[in-house]
Motif scaffolding. Structure first.
Motif, PDB file in Angstrom:
ATOM      1  N   VAL A 120     -29.218   3.348   0.996  1.00  8.83           N
ATOM      2  CA  VAL A 120     -28.504   3.744   2.178  1.00  8.83           C
ATOM      3  C   VAL A 120     -29.167   4.118   3.449  1.00  8.83           C
ATOM      4  N   CYS A 121     -29.309   3.305   4.428  1.00  4.76           N
ATOM      5  CA  CYS A 121     -30.119   3.519   5.555  1.00  4.76           C
ATOM      6  C   CYS A 121     -31.679   3.172   5.194  1.00  4.76           C
ATOM      7  N   CYS A 170     -20.472   8.031  -4.927  1.00  5.70           N
ATOM      8  CA  CYS A 170     -20.438   8.315  -3.052  1.00  5.70           C
ATOM      9  C   CYS A 170     -21.593   8.609  -2.577  1.00  5.70           C
ATOM     10  N   VAL A 171     -21.789   8.590  -1.324  1.00  9.29           N
ATOM     11  CA  VAL A 171     -22.975   8.672  -0.609  1.00  9.29           C
ATOM     12  C   VAL A 171     -23.226  10.174  -0.515  1.00  9.29           C
ATOM     13  N   ALA A 172     -23.522  10.951  -1.536  1.00 11.66           N
ATOM     14  CA  ALA A 172     -23.551  12.573  -1.441  1.00 11.66           C
ATOM     15  C   ALA A 172     -24.137  13.200  -0.305  1.00 11.66           C
ATOM     16  N   SER A 173     -24.604  14.453  -0.231  1.00 16.88           N
ATOM     17  CA  SER A 173     -25.462  15.249   0.522  1.00 16.88           C
ATOM     18  C   SER A 173     -25.109  15.074   1.978  1.00 16.88           C
ATOM     19  N   SER A 174     -25.839  14.532   2.637  1.00 21.22           N
ATOM     20  CA  SER A 174     -26.254  14.471   3.979  1.00 21.22           C
ATOM     21  C   SER A 174     -25.007  14.602   4.853  1.00 21.22           C
ATOM     22  N   LYS A 175     -25.127  15.287   6.119  1.00 21.62           N
ATOM     23  CA  LYS A 175     -24.077  15.483   6.884  1.00 21.62           C
ATOM     24  C   LYS A 175     -24.368  15.086   8.339  1.00 21.62           C
ATOM     25  N   PRO A 176     -23.747  13.942   8.763  1.00 17.61           N
ATOM     26  CA  PRO A 176     -24.224  13.526  10.198  1.00 17.61           C
ATOM     27  C   PRO A 176     -23.775  14.641  11.060  1.00 17.61           C
ATOM     28  N   ARG A 177     -24.793  14.762  12.294  1.00 19.83           N
ATOM     29  CA  ARG A 177     -24.255  15.833  13.013  1.00 19.83           C
ATOM     30  C   ARG A 177     -23.721  14.993  14.312  1.00 19.83           C
ATOM     31  N   LEU A 178     -22.432  15.812  14.611  1.00 20.09           N
ATOM     32  CA  LEU A 178     -21.583  15.074  15.493  1.00 20.09           C
ATOM     33  C   LEU A 178     -21.830  15.745  17.035  1.00 20.09           C
TER      34      LEU A 178
END
Lengths: 144, 144
Positions: free
Chosen positions: A143-144, A94-102
């Motif tokens: 990824v990006c 999976c594309v672990a870690s990072s959390k997009p800010r909503l």
DNA sequence: ATGGTAATGATAATTCGTTATCATTGTAAG
DNA sequence: CTTACAATGATAACGAATTATCATTACCAT
């Protein structure tokens, strides 16, 4: 309902089990007909519906494509959609870690991650017949 | 084609520019009709098609939904689909770092990351009228 | 201002995926 | 072995999204 054990039902379950990747109803029909030739598409739709309600199958919605179905209970994974053959595959990890800010006030309850490109079959076929239109990586994807 | 500058075309471009989020043809029609009331849906489809070919619009395919369109040239971003109002929003940033391991021979050329949940409007509305069905985070989302 | 014609608007037609219909089949209880 | 009726298969019907048709409108070069 779902009380009689027909050859059609067996063939449908075997199709999804064997494929080990999400199948569209049409794809599943082709696989299942290897087990029971006279299977009809209506029966496929009816049984998929029942199997989803039973929790044996899970719908997999692919952007811009019709819904595929995979057997439930697998580890968390994502999907790869091949632009060449239109098949959908599972991707481990999976594309672990990072959390997009909503934005303020937004609440997220789930996410989906899709990869697009060419599967091994189409990748090889593509390399043979033309040199263009293959800009992919080598088994890994940034990824990006 | 696309050589006459009609009020309809202006209204359609303004609709997408103002919205700042991906719009379905029906949504875009509502926005554009604020600028030119007699606009028809057929014209919307025709112009969306032309604007996509021109590269001014980009299709945004949401799993299980009809295609939305957004103005091209934006920074890399992902999308949030609200289960309440069915609207699609942009999400800044990205799910950095990690690289999913693909099976041998697979080549990935692009990816999409989708978040699902409730937008600020629906989230507030939901909190007011019922206490159930809101298990979201607080502006952040854990990825996996 | 005028005229050729691109563009429009209303709506019919199409496409795709899925569900409904119904006569027929075949599972399984007795 | 019978037999009731769940399940099937062929296909009609459906719904949603999109495209085609065609008479009418209106942009813009002249």
């Amino acid at each position: 309902m779902e009380l009689r054990n027909t050859r059609q039902k067996q063939a449908i379950r075997e199709a999804f089990s064997e494929a080990a990747r999400p199948l569209s109803p049409e794809e599943a029909l082709a696989y299942a007909q290897a087990h029971y030739k006279r299977l009809g598409i209506a029966t496929m739709y009816r049984n998929i519906k029942a199997l989803v309600e039973d929790g044996w199958l899970l719908p997999v919605e692919v952007p811009g494509r019709s819904t595929r179905y995979e057997v439930a209970g697998k580890r968390h994974h994502h999907h790869f959609h091949c632009k060449g053959c239109d098949k959908v595959f599972e991707v481990e990890g999976c594309v672990a870690s990072s959390k997009p800010r909503l934005p303020r006030g937004f609440r997220s309850t789930s996410h989906e991650f899709y990869l697009f490109g060419l599967c091994s079959g189409c990748s090889a076929r593509n390399k043979q017949h033309s040199k263009i239109s293959d800009h992919g990586g080598r088994g890994e994807t940034s990824v990006c």
